[in-house]
Design a protein around this motif. Structure first.
Motif, mmCIF file in Angstrom:
data_model
loop_
_atom_site.group_PDB
_atom_site.id
_atom_site.type_symbol
_atom_site.label_atom_id
_atom_site.label_comp_id
_atom_site.label_asym_id
_atom_site.label_seq_id
_atom_site.Cartn_x
_atom_site.Cartn_y
_atom_site.Cartn_z
ATOM 1 N N LEU A 14 0.912 -1.107 0.033
ATOM 2 C CA LEU A 14 0.134 -0.104 -0.017
ATOM 3 C C LEU A 14 0.981 1.254 -0.174
ATOM 4 C CD1 LEU A 14 -2.887 1.229 0.173
ATOM 5 C CD2 LEU A 14 -2.649 1.291 2.679
ATOM 6 N N GLY A 15 1.906 1.349 0.920
ATOM 7 C CA GLY A 15 2.781 2.641 1.047
ATOM 8 C C GLY A 15 3.506 2.642 -0.411
ATOM 9 N N GLY A 16 3.761 1.481 -0.937
ATOM 10 C CA GLY A 16 4.535 1.567 -2.474
ATOM 11 C C GLY A 16 3.886 2.501 -3.347
ATOM 12 N N THR A 17 2.522 2.353 -3.506
ATOM 13 C CA THR A 17 1.638 3.001 -4.286
ATOM 14 C C THR A 17 1.605 4.374 -4.033
ATOM 15 O OG1 THR A 17 0.308 0.985 -4.444
ATOM 16 C CG2 THR A 17 -0.652 3.076 -5.214
ATOM 17 N N TYR A 18 1.234 4.680 -2.443
ATOM 18 C CA TYR A 18 1.200 5.954 -2.141
ATOM 19 C C TYR A 18 2.517 6.906 -2.452
ATOM 20 C CZ TYR A 18 -2.679 5.133 1.133
ATOM 21 O OH TYR A 18 -3.924 4.653 1.474
ATOM 22 N N ALA A 19 3.635 5.959 -2.248
ATOM 23 C CA ALA A 19 4.926 6.694 -2.405
ATOM 24 C C ALA A 19 5.039 6.937 -4.053
ATOM 25 C CB ALA A 19 6.083 5.630 -2.097
ATOM 26 N N LEU A 20 4.592 6.258 -4.836
ATOM 27 C CA LEU A 20 4.737 6.411 -6.130
ATOM 28 C C LEU A 20 3.847 7.716 -6.667
ATOM 29 C CD1 LEU A 20 4.353 3.109 -8.187
ATOM 30 C CD2 LEU A 20 6.282 4.588 -7.903
ATOM 31 N N LEU A 21 2.666 7.902 -5.924
ATOM 32 C CA LEU A 21 1.899 8.987 -6.262
ATOM 33 C C LEU A 21 2.291 10.309 -5.630
ATOM 34 C CD1 LEU A 21 -1.817 7.502 -5.600
ATOM 35 C CD2 LEU A 21 -0.902 8.484 -7.733
ATOM 36 N N ALA A 22 3.003 10.137 -4.291
ATOM 37 C CA ALA A 22 3.469 11.316 -3.798
ATOM 38 C C ALA A 22 4.795 11.702 -4.686
ATOM 39 C CB ALA A 22 3.961 10.922 -2.264
ATOM 40 N N LEU A 23 5.517 10.766 -5.080
ATOM 41 C CA LEU A 23 6.690 11.300 -5.741
ATOM 42 C C LEU A 23 6.170 11.952 -7.214
ATOM 43 C CD1 LEU A 23 9.789 10.780 -5.815
ATOM 44 C CD2 LEU A 23 9.278 8.534 -6.968
ATOM 45 N N GLY A 24 5.272 11.527 -7.944
ATOM 46 C CA GLY A 24 4.722 12.506 -9.073
ATOM 47 C C GLY A 24 4.297 13.844 -8.678
ATOM 48 N N LEU A 25 3.505 13.899 -7.402
ATOM 49 C CA LEU A 25 3.338 15.182 -6.960
ATOM 50 C C LEU A 25 4.666 15.866 -6.660
ATOM 51 C CD1 LEU A 25 0.402 14.548 -4.253
ATOM 52 C CD2 LEU A 25 0.214 15.441 -6.580
ATOM 53 N N ALA A 26 5.694 15.268 -5.810
ATOM 54 C CA ALA A 26 6.709 16.027 -5.553
ATOM 55 C C ALA A 26 7.755 16.436 -6.783
ATOM 56 C CB ALA A 26 7.697 15.085 -4.799
ATOM 57 N N VAL A 27 7.717 15.561 -7.645
ATOM 58 C CA VAL A 27 8.450 16.036 -8.789
ATOM 59 C C VAL A 27 8.061 17.440 -9.669
ATOM 60 C CG1 VAL A 27 8.921 15.143 -11.372
ATOM 61 C CG2 VAL A 27 9.210 13.604 -9.553
ATOM 62 N N VAL A 28 6.660 17.271 -9.889
ATOM 63 C CA VAL A 28 5.970 18.840 -10.350
ATOM 64 C C VAL A 28 6.313 19.801 -9.620
ATOM 65 C CG1 VAL A 28 3.962 19.816 -11.077
ATOM 66 C CG2 VAL A 28 4.729 17.684 -11.972
ATOM 67 N N PHE A 29 6.011 19.574 -8.004
ATOM 68 C CA PHE A 29 6.106 20.704 -7.215
ATOM 69 C C PHE A 29 7.355 21.129 -6.959
ATOM 70 C CE2 PHE A 29 6.697 22.544 -2.931
ATOM 71 C CZ PHE A 29 5.611 23.459 -2.914
#
Lengths: 295, 239
Positions: A14-29
């Protein structure tokens, strides 16, 4: 101990999926200061693309590739059509733009596709359960963990071994100075969106594979969780986003496992309380970067 | 035309909202010259440099670099044409290694020469950077970071180098080394537009100078004349 190991695997998945999504947000931010709340719709787009590719008779691996390609293209289009015109505007403007993109896409999905969930036929080979000693691990969970690790490793290699990756790290630190290196702002930003699209696509794939259906609001909850994860990690910090994603996954899984049944409906509230506790001690997040002064 | 200036600016204005930082200045830099911009804090020196490379909002009647109009051009386009800026405060990419900083400096300039050769040349000129190649740039001392910032800009083999306060915040002996370096660049024929607080040293290095006050040019001329002028003596050289 076995139960703990079992929960650990659940949390990693579960954390991995959150991590991928959070990473996607962070890359742009980290590059343009935009928290893209339409990131969840990139997951949804992936889900629909896979769904329709399967309906049209494409084999599953091809459908997955089509889904990821659609996610990347959708992210690039979002940047070009919605976010480039407001680049450099205040954080509030960027945020509202992303809400608008998200809302428009949801309405389009509801009206052009369906307001109800559409089933996605995941191959039977993926729905099996692997038994290793006392541990039961769903194939999809296992795949989630492996795919997450491969993505994180791949992204790390990209950021450190390629010129485009170095440019992205430099842009996250000081975009104005990166332009002084003669690198085009537009291509750096587009690369960031393409990567965030790919990450959202992979997360969308994993999400759909676990749930077996796709609906217009599919991305809403995960993107909210990813946002929380990115905040825990320190917005703009890529390693922080990953750490935050896994931490949130752990918190949720542990609460789910150990909360008394009567309190289970409040699981998310408890999770948020723990997040607040983390932020009380580290308001800037776990691994926040110092923000450099920008021109 | 051989006599045509490398950089020719007329009526440059820089405004941040209602605040006019630079109010219609004219400026020329000829090939091979070192020109210095002097003035108190807030006189508009840094704004001028930032405006030249498109990092500050600017308006001008004329902005020609190597004969081409750069008025509406993006920073990256201007840099690719051969003008680059070493910004105030060094601003190296601190989480990247020294080598990565240099690589980014040369990233888009394969057409302007062989980046590997330029890098080898840089490391010969800046032996301290060669020693620290794999260290994070943020771990360097202030003087080393300034050298890295200059080396990174030189990686693009520029025709015109803009230097914004290269000696700011550095220890006196480090300041001397930075000025030695600028002198060395001048002797190699590089054209430089230098903004400095250190008026004595910059007038020594420069061929010509402009003195800015409140966004306007108050005084200009050959460096030797400026050094001798009573205004400069009174305001900056403490005579």
């Amino acid at each position: 101990m076995d139960i703990f190991l079992q929960q650990l695997l659940n949390a990693l998945s579960l954390g991995g999926t959150y991590a991928l999504l959070a990473l996607g947000l962070a890359v742009v931010f980290s590059i343009i200061g935009l928290i893209n709340f339409a990131h969840g719709e990139l997951m949804t787009v992936t889900g629909y693309a896979i769904c329709f590719a399967l309906i049209w008779g494409l084999p599953f691996p091809l459908a997955v590739m089509a889904g990821l390609a659609v996610a990347v293209v959708a992210a690039l289009l979002m940047e070009r059509i919605a976010f480039r015109p407001v680049r450099g505007a205040s954080g509030t403007t960027l945020l509202l733009t992303s809400f608008a993109v998200s809302a428009i896409l949801r309405v389009l999905f509801q009206n052009l596709i369906s307001a109800r969930p559409i089933p996605v036929s995941i191959p039977a080979s993926l729905s099996g359960v692997l038994t290793i000693g006392p541990l039961h691990l769903g194939m999809i969970q296992l795949i989630s963990i492996i795919v997450t690790l491969v993505m994180l490793l791949g992204l790390n290699l990209f950021l450190h071994r390629t010129m485009a990756g170095r440019a992205m790290r430099a842009a996250a630190e000081d975009f104005a100075v990166l332009r002084l290196m003669g690198l085009r702002a537009n291509s750096v930003v587009a690369t960031a969106f393409a990567i965030s699209g790919l990450l959202a696509g992979v997360a969308g794939l994993l999400w759909v594979a676990q749930r077996g259906s796709v609906d217009p609001l599919m991305g809403a909850l995960p993107v909210l969780k990813a946002f929380i994860a990115a905040i825990i990690g320190g917005l703009g910090s890529l390693s922080g986003a990953v750490a935050g994603g896994f931490l949130l996954g752990f918190i949720e899984v542990i609460l789910q496992a150990y909360l008394p049944e009567s309190l289970l409906p409040y699981r998310d509230a408890f999770a948020i309380l723990l997040v607040i506790a983390v932020l009380l001690f580290r308001p800037q997040g776990l691994l926040a970067r110092k923000t450099p002064v920008k021109l | 035309m051989p006599d045509e200036p490398l950089l020719s600016i007329e009526g440059l204005t820089v405004s941040y909202g209602a605040v006019e930082a630079v109010r219609g200045i004219d400026l020329t830099v000829k090939r091979g010259e070192v020109v210095t911009l002097l003035g108190a804090n807030g006189a508009g020196k840094s704004s001028t440099l930032n405006a030249l490379v498109g990092l500050a909002p600017r308006k001008a009647r004329r902005m020609l670099f190597e004969g081409a109009d750069i008025a509406g051009q993006a920073t990256e386009t201007i840099v690719r044409r051969g003008m680059t800026l070493v910004p105030e405060g060094r601003r190296v990419f601190s989480s990247l290694t020294v080598e990565e900083n240099l690589m980014l400096g040369g990233a888009r300039h394969a057409a302007r020469g062989d980046p590997a050769a330029v890098k080898a040349d840089m490391l010969e000129r800046f032996p301290i950077l060669a020693e620290r190649l794999h260290q994070k740039a943020g771990s360097l001392s202030g003087g080393e970071q300034q050298m890295l910032a200059i080396a990174r800009a030189l990686m693009s083999s520029p025709d015109l180098l803009l230097l914004d306060e290269p000696s700011l915040g550095l220890a006196p002996q480090v300041v001397d080394r930075i000025f030695d370096l600028i002198r060395n660049l001048r002797d190699r024929g590089l054209t430089i537009l230098l903004v400095e607080q250190n008026v004595a040293q910059s007038l020594e290095i420069a061929d010509r100078g402009y003195v800015l006050a409140n966004g306007r040019i108050e005084l200009q001329g050959a460096a030797a004349d400026l050094r001798a002028s009573p205004e400069i003596q009174d305001a900056y050289l403490g005579a």
